[in-house]
Scaffold this active site. Sequence first.
Site, PDB file in Angstrom:
ATOM      1  N   SER A 104       1.114  -1.613  -0.163  1.00 50.32           N
ATOM      2  CA  SER A 104      -0.330  -0.206  -0.024  1.00 50.32           C
ATOM      3  C   SER A 104       1.263   1.481  -0.356  1.00 50.32           C
ATOM      4  O   SER A 104       1.653   1.648  -1.003  1.00 50.32           O
ATOM      5  CB  SER A 104      -1.072  -0.163   1.239  1.00 50.32           C
ATOM      6  OG  SER A 104      -2.046   0.829   1.245  1.00 50.32           O
ATOM      7  N   ASP A 243      -2.748   6.323  -3.352  1.00 47.37           N
ATOM      8  CA  ASP A 243      -2.131   5.569  -3.081  1.00 47.37           C
ATOM      9  C   ASP A 243      -0.905   4.554  -3.572  1.00 47.37           C
ATOM     10  O   ASP A 243      -1.258   4.313  -5.086  1.00 47.37           O
ATOM     11  CB  ASP A 243      -1.905   5.140  -1.673  1.00 47.37           C
ATOM     12  CG  ASP A 243      -3.159   4.356  -1.521  1.00 47.37           C
ATOM     13  OD1 ASP A 243      -3.868   3.649  -2.557  1.00 47.37           O
ATOM     14  OD2 ASP A 243      -2.923   3.337  -0.054  1.00 47.37           O
ATOM     15  N   ASP A 245      -0.848   1.402  -4.077  1.00 46.45           N
ATOM     16  CA  ASP A 245      -1.808   0.407  -4.518  1.00 46.45           C
ATOM     17  C   ASP A 245      -3.618   1.148  -5.246  1.00 46.45           C
ATOM     18  O   ASP A 245      -3.999   0.174  -5.615  1.00 46.45           O
ATOM     19  CB  ASP A 245      -1.989  -0.416  -3.586  1.00 46.45           C
ATOM     20  CG  ASP A 245      -2.801  -0.128  -2.259  1.00 46.45           C
ATOM     21  OD1 ASP A 245      -3.046   0.559  -2.038  1.00 46.45           O
ATOM     22  OD2 ASP A 245      -3.553  -1.929  -2.034  1.00 46.45           O
ATOM     23  N   ASP A 247      -6.128   2.098  -3.675  1.00 47.30           N
ATOM     24  CA  ASP A 247      -7.250   1.873  -2.661  1.00 47.30           C
ATOM     25  C   ASP A 247      -7.554   2.899  -2.141  1.00 47.30           C
ATOM     26  O   ASP A 247      -8.572   3.533  -1.326  1.00 47.30           O
ATOM     27  CB  ASP A 247      -7.057   1.011  -1.943  1.00 47.30           C
ATOM     28  CG  ASP A 247      -5.872   1.008  -0.821  1.00 47.30           C
ATOM     29  OD1 ASP A 247      -5.504   1.532  -0.433  1.00 47.30           O
ATOM     30  OD2 ASP A 247      -6.376  -0.643  -0.341  1.00 47.30           O
TER      31      ASP A 247
END
Length: 451
Positions: A104, A243, A245, A247
């Site tokens: 993340s 960010d 990833d 999400d």
Amino acid sequence: MSKRRYFGTDGIRGKLGQAPITPEMVLKLGWAAGRVLAQGATDHAKILIGKDTRVSGYLLESALEAGLSAAGVDIRLLGPMPTPAIAYLTRTARARAGIVISASHNPYDDNGIKFFSSDGSKLPDETEAAIEEMMQQPLTTVDSARLGKAKRYEDASGRYIEFCKSTFPHRLSLEGLRIVVDCANGAAYHIAPLVFSELGADVIAVANEPDGFNINRDCGSTHPECLRRAVREHRADLGLALDGDGDRVIMMDGRGEIVDGDHLLYIIALDRKRAGRLRGGVVGTLMSNFGLEQALRAHGIAFERAPVGDRYVLAQLQEKGWELGGETSGHIICLDRASTGDGIVAALQALAALRESGKSLGELKSGLEIYPQTMINVRMHRRFDLKGSPPVQRALREAERELADAGRVVLRASGTEPVVRVMVEGRDASQVERLSRQLADTVQRAAEEAA
């Protein structure tokens, strides 16, 4: 439930080369997950694997692939894809599960692995526990005739781009808007700019040249100064930053002021209430600003708090039958649009509100008064029992007594990092700063004495 060995609040995460993020353990994890998730399949089960842009993604992808194949599971490789894209594609491809290789918003030398079930939601606790239990068994390989095969998933990015666009009202357009899109040099680098440009926006993409090492480095939702510079330099109407990833999202108005997850929940909730499409209320977390709770209730919108972590927000939404929730960090869940938090989809919901109202992003957020809030991360060398520490509990009670009904205090251990988060919130900024520092110092001293 017994104590977890590997899974935290958001899958398994750590520094590459240190347990549990080692090639050997990830190989075993792939095998164990394959054995558990394929139970009951009449033929080869199918599991998708996607990743972000970290250099270690190649290594961990290969280890997972080998473990799944040894368990007799077929693999579909997605390559770099946002976490919510993997959730969506798992559901639409009728796969048994989806696996995300990502840490993340963490630095490039961290990595992690999380799973989605066949319906695109996080795995239940019982399934994660079953995978951990299977990992304690000796690894065995199925007969050669039953080994799993790996293939590339064709046009995964194109399918997800079309899905994202479908969550924006067809009668609206982003034409006439200049938007900066900060991709965090992460998984959405080849997707996010296309979504917004195909909806009509003039897009300036930044941090969209990943090299395996620059994911989240001085960019993305955790470093808004990159977005602010670009918005001002290009005189953009607004900007958004994902960010690593994809999400999470934060946005920024044309003046360079941040529109965080609390603002986004406020904007989206009010737009849906106006249109008669708000089902129930809004779920935030213990860290959501007190101002958000007050502002929503002033508009007759119920607000509830869940523990920190998107899985807990999701669980509370499902329990109440509500659809909108999220975190201050920008992890926004719109269950009528997606099965998990999705930065691109959340930004599109805010942009739809902007277009429907004819107002600017700055105007839309102006009705929300954010209380001064200070967060201090106290780094720990080992886990520390906050509730079992008399000095910490005394300091907590004293801070709460001083704030009375005009603020909040939250002490919590992070589920993803070795830190204790000390948060104080209230109307008086100087009081908030003083109390947060006192509490953080107390936690630090108590942890050192207990070590």
